[in-house]
Design a protein around this motif. Structure first.
Motif, PDB file in Angstrom:
ATOM      1  N   GLY A 275       0.830  -1.209   0.000  1.00  0.00           N
ATOM      2  CA  GLY A 275       0.000   0.000   0.000  1.00  0.00           C
ATOM      3  C   GLY A 275       0.862   1.255   0.000  1.00  0.00           C
ATOM      4  O   GLY A 275       0.607   2.213  -0.742  1.00  0.00           O
ATOM      5  N   ALA A 278       2.441   1.624  -3.444  1.00  0.00           N
ATOM      6  CA  ALA A 278       1.471   2.094  -4.443  1.00  0.00           C
ATOM      7  C   ALA A 278       1.195   3.587  -4.264  1.00  0.00           C
ATOM      8  O   ALA A 278       1.099   4.334  -5.236  1.00  0.00           O
ATOM      9  CB  ALA A 278       0.168   1.298  -4.314  1.00  0.00           C
ATOM     10  N   GLU A 279       1.109   4.007  -3.010  1.00  0.00           N
ATOM     11  CA  GLU A 279       0.872   5.433  -2.764  1.00  0.00           C
ATOM     12  C   GLU A 279       2.064   6.267  -3.259  1.00  0.00           C
ATOM     13  O   GLU A 279       1.888   7.284  -3.943  1.00  0.00           O
ATOM     14  CB  GLU A 279       0.638   5.699  -1.274  1.00  0.00           C
ATOM     15  N   LEU A 284      -2.209   4.816  -5.765  1.00  0.00           N
ATOM     16  CA  LEU A 284      -3.254   4.635  -4.762  1.00  0.00           C
ATOM     17  C   LEU A 284      -3.416   5.944  -3.998  1.00  0.00           C
ATOM     18  O   LEU A 284      -2.429   6.511  -3.508  1.00  0.00           O
ATOM     19  CB  LEU A 284      -2.817   3.499  -3.813  1.00  0.00           C
ATOM     20  N   HIS A 285      -4.654   6.403  -3.911  1.00  0.00           N
ATOM     21  CA  HIS A 285      -4.916   7.659  -3.192  1.00  0.00           C
ATOM     22  C   HIS A 285      -4.530   7.501  -1.712  1.00  0.00           C
ATOM     23  O   HIS A 285      -4.805   6.462  -1.117  1.00  0.00           O
ATOM     24  CB  HIS A 285      -6.404   8.002  -3.323  1.00  0.00           C
ATOM     25  N   ASP A 288      -7.269   6.131   0.500  1.00  0.00           N
ATOM     26  CA  ASP A 288      -7.541   4.696   0.303  1.00  0.00           C
ATOM     27  C   ASP A 288      -6.440   3.855   0.937  1.00  0.00           C
ATOM     28  O   ASP A 288      -6.698   2.837   1.576  1.00  0.00           O
ATOM     29  CB  ASP A 288      -7.642   4.364  -1.198  1.00  0.00           C
ATOM     30  N   ARG A 289      -5.196   4.296   0.744  1.00  0.00           N
ATOM     31  CA  ARG A 289      -4.064   3.584   1.378  1.00  0.00           C
ATOM     32  C   ARG A 289      -4.279   3.532   2.887  1.00  0.00           C
ATOM     33  O   ARG A 289      -4.145   2.483   3.512  1.00  0.00           O
ATOM     34  CB  ARG A 289      -2.751   4.292   1.012  1.00  0.00           C
ATOM     35  N   ALA A 333      -2.190  -1.967  -5.509  1.00  0.00           N
ATOM     36  CA  ALA A 333      -3.615  -1.610  -5.540  1.00  0.00           C
ATOM     37  C   ALA A 333      -3.813  -0.225  -6.141  1.00  0.00           C
ATOM     38  O   ALA A 333      -3.012   0.686  -5.926  1.00  0.00           O
ATOM     39  CB  ALA A 333      -4.185  -1.655  -4.123  1.00  0.00           C
ATOM     40  N   GLU A 334      -4.911  -0.093  -6.889  1.00  0.00           N
ATOM     41  CA  GLU A 334      -5.326   1.230  -7.378  1.00  0.00           C
ATOM     42  C   GLU A 334      -6.468   1.759  -6.512  1.00  0.00           C
ATOM     43  O   GLU A 334      -6.597   2.945  -6.294  1.00  0.00           O
ATOM     44  CB  GLU A 334      -5.754   1.145  -8.833  1.00  0.00           C
ATOM     45  N   HIS A 335      -7.310   0.850  -6.086  1.00  0.00           N
ATOM     46  CA  HIS A 335      -8.296   1.131  -5.045  1.00  0.00           C
ATOM     47  C   HIS A 335      -8.776  -0.214  -4.542  1.00  0.00           C
ATOM     48  O   HIS A 335      -8.377  -1.258  -5.078  1.00  0.00           O
ATOM     49  CB  HIS A 335      -9.448   2.008  -5.566  1.00  0.00           C
ATOM     50  N   VAL A 339      -6.400  -4.162  -8.592  1.00  0.00           N
ATOM     51  CA  VAL A 339      -4.936  -4.095  -8.534  1.00  0.00           C
ATOM     52  C   VAL A 339      -4.352  -4.144  -9.937  1.00  0.00           C
ATOM     53  O   VAL A 339      -5.046  -4.482 -10.900  1.00  0.00           O
ATOM     54  CB  VAL A 339      -4.339  -5.276  -7.720  1.00  0.00           C
TER      55      VAL A 339
END
Ligand code: NAD
Ligand code: ZN
Length: 371
Positions: A275, A278-279, A284-285, A288-289, A333-335, A339
């Motif tokens: 996470g 991704a952030e 990843l926002h 959301d993370r 992950a994107e959200h 993924v």
């Protein structure tokens, strides 16, 4: 009872999920086992809890019990040889049906015995841990460890049937149970935002092994895994998403010599690190993370990692890369529920993600004290 079909390229079969299913196992097994001999590879730790129930359920068949001491250290070729030898001495021929009864180790070892005995006999999986119900027993991966690494020798061998009785996990030690929950969370993150929301909203029920929560977690996980395996049995593409949290999780397991963390716990940590990665890569926002991370951390402390260094963990990722053709595939992950695969993210970003995940766990109440 829920019937979940798995349609892999090499074979189709059903996964049956239902509380109390073990007691009525004969009915579901009969179409496969009629007139054949059953050889039950059973983890001897499981025998005192569920051995009598299994034997009672199978009385109408010709059953040979093969109790075996298992555990990750015994997931070796020597155990496979020992079991195959016992089957042969007991007169097993090509019509034998292996029943693997235990956790992921029994499933992997029993499955590999079945894949290789006389070049392959049928196997029925009856998983008894949460991890093996939500993950290991579906999809046909079988195999054993070498001294130099995990799961290095094995075969794809799909079961003829998988029987999942969520009641069997009521006897699991709490830590093993909780480790399995991280793989459920993984399924939510990769494919099912509703399952992830369920894990957040019903954390108490999930941790307390509430029957309805158990059935939901097991059945939803199986459906997700079945859909992925149907698309890609041999992990050429989509199946890789099941490795969410596993790249860094495996690195953490290697760094701790596979001795401090259960696999699921390492995956929990790896999902926190994924996470963060991704952030930092802008996928990843941050909100959301943060909410996914909160959910994972709320499932409890894991043994202290305070003596570990992010750089050393990231070096294991870089080391693995050499053995798989120079590419590291990170599932990010994107959200929630979505993924994508990212190849070779910058090493510094991986170090930073590992660092941040260590820090996140250090801040969990009780994390530093529970070993
Ligand atoms: N084939 C796959 O696709 C796949 C996927 C994930 C994991 N795995 C493998 O699964 C293994 C881990 O599986 P696991 O976590 O189930 O470990 P495990 O099989 O070692 O079981 C964990 C512990 O619980 C005990 N146990 C099992 N069922 C019990 C029950 N009902 N009541 C009380 N105790 C019980 C076992 O004896 C063991 O001590 C690893 O070897 C991993 O590589 C395979
Ligand atoms: Zn896993």
């Amino acid at each position: 009872m829920q019937r979940i079909p798995v349609q892999a390229a090499s074979a189709s079969y059903e996964v049956l999920v239902g509380a109390g299913l073990l007691r009525s196992a004969a009915e579901s097994i009969a179409p496969i086992a009629e007139g054949r001999r059953l050889f039950v590879v059973v983890d001897q730790n499981v025998l005192p809890h569920h051995g009598a129930a299994l034997e009672a359920a199978l009385t109408k068949f010709d059953v040979t019990m093969l109790p075996v001491e298992l555990g990750e250290q015994r997931k070796r070729l020597s155990t496979v040889e020992d079991l195959a030898q016992r089957m042969h001495r007991a007169g097993a021929d090509r019509s034998a049906v292996v029943v693997a009864f235990g956790g992921g180790v029994a499933g992997d070892v029993g499955g590999f015995v079945a894949a290789s005995y006389m070049r392959g006999v049928d196997v029925i999986q009856i998983p008894t841990t949460l991890l093996s119900q939500v993950d290991a027993s579906v999809g046909g991966k079988t195999g054993v460890n070498l001294a130099s690494g995990k799961n290095l020798v094995g075969a794809f061998h799909q079961p003829r049937l998988v029987l999942m009785d969520p009641e069997l996990v009521l006897s699991l030690p709490a830590r093993d149970y909780r480790a399995g929950l991280y793989e459920v969370i993984k399924h939510g993150i990769i494919r099912d935002a509703a399952l992830l929301a369920f894990m957040s909203q019903y954390r108490g029920a999930a941790l307390q092994r509430d029957p309805a929560a158990l059935e939901r977690m097991v059945a939803d996980s199986v459906r997700i895994k079945a859909a992925v395996v149907a698309d890609d049995e041999r992990e050429g593409g989509l199946r890789r998403i099941l490795n969410y949290g596993h790249t860094l999780g495996h690195a953490l397991e290697a760094e701790t010599q596979h001795s401090r963390l259960l696999h699921g716990e390492a995956v929990g940590w790896g999902m926190v690190a994924a996470g963060r990665l991704a952030e930092s890569l802008g996928l990843l926002h941050p909100d959301d993370r943060a909410s996914i991370e909160r959910l994972i951390l709320d499932y409890g402390e894991i043994p202290s990692l305070s003596d570990l260094h992010a750089e050393a963990i990231a070096d294991h990722v870089a080391g693995d890369k050499k053995t798989i053709g120079g590419t590291t595939n990170f599932v990010l992950a994107e959200h929630a529920g979505k993924v994508r695969i990212v190849q070779n993210p910058p090493h510094e970003s991986v170090v930073r993600a590992a660092h941040d995940a260590l820090a996140a766990y250090a801040a969990v109440p009780g994390a530093a004290t529970s070993a």
